[in-house]
Design an enzyme around this catalytic site. Structure first.
Site, mmCIF file in Angstrom:
data_model
loop_
_atom_site.group_PDB
_atom_site.id
_atom_site.type_symbol
_atom_site.label_atom_id
_atom_site.label_comp_id
_atom_site.label_asym_id
_atom_site.label_seq_id
_atom_site.Cartn_x
_atom_site.Cartn_y
_atom_site.Cartn_z
ATOM 1 N N CYS A 1 -20.049 -31.643 66.721
ATOM 2 C CA CYS A 1 -20.164 -32.771 66.118
ATOM 3 C C CYS A 1 -20.852 -33.704 65.936
ATOM 4 O O CYS A 1 -22.263 -34.158 65.978
ATOM 5 C CB CYS A 1 -19.497 -33.933 67.999
ATOM 6 S SG CYS A 1 -18.702 -35.756 67.640
ATOM 7 N N CYS B 1 -30.270 -31.618 56.534
ATOM 8 C CA CYS B 1 -30.921 -33.202 57.536
ATOM 9 C C CYS B 1 -31.053 -33.960 56.584
ATOM 10 O O CYS B 1 -31.614 -33.456 55.510
ATOM 11 C CB CYS B 1 -31.576 -32.252 58.016
ATOM 12 S SG CYS B 1 -32.811 -33.429 59.086
HETATM 13 ZN ZN LIG Z 1 -34.610 -31.869 59.957
#
Ligand SMILES: [Zn+2]
Length: 164
Positions: A153, A82
């Protein structure tokens, strides 16, 4: 105004108010809440951590232009993290070329992402976000390859690739 017309207006107005009430809960939050303590950052704190482009994706549920991310063509072995909190989300061996122009995966690292339904394009889609910081990553569809049949996606701007 004849009687018939005024009666129709009387019916129309309450109907519209009811529809407004029904459709209100459908509006989605700009981003999801983090699951982990310490990641409940303010707008300004996120803005100072992220580039304006990544902020738009992660915190405002934006979508990058198709074929704009170099991660779309990333074929090395490694882990996709992330871009908001660095939590590992996807492994390179679950990545495949979906032809859509966005980095695509047929599975995520267990527990790393959570989903919710959004109605941004009227038709419901399943949005997913980093379960640690709540940052928006992309949408998951049911037209992916086996064994899961899923297609995550993902926006490249929401990821950071760490090669092995
Ligand atoms: Zn995160």
């Amino acid at each position: 105004m004849n009687q018939f017309l005024s009666r129709r207006i009387f019916i129309l107005i309450p109907t519209m108010s009811i529809l407004k009430i029904i459709f209100k809960p459908i509006q989605v939050l700009a981003s999801s809440l983090p699951s982990k303590e310490g990641w409940n950052l303010s707008k300004d704190e996120w803005k100072s951590r992220l580039s304006p482009e990544s902020y738009y994706i992660l915190r405002e549920e934006g979508t990058e232009r198709a074929f704009s991310s170099k991660l779309n063509d990333e074929k090395r072995k490694g882990v996709f993290h992330c871009a908001g909190c660095d939590s590992p989300l996807f492994l390179s061996d679950k990545k495949y070329d979906s032809g859509t122009g966005w980095p695509s995966f047929w599975d995520s690292i267990q527990g790393s992402v959570e989903t919710k339904v959004d109605f941004k394009l009227i038709v419901p889609r399943t949005e997913y976000h980093c379960s640690r910081c709540g940052g928006h990553q992309g949408h998951v569809f049911n037209d992916g390859p086996l064994p899961t049949g899923k297609r995550y996606c993902n926006n490249g701007l929401a990821l950071r690739f760490v090669p092995d």
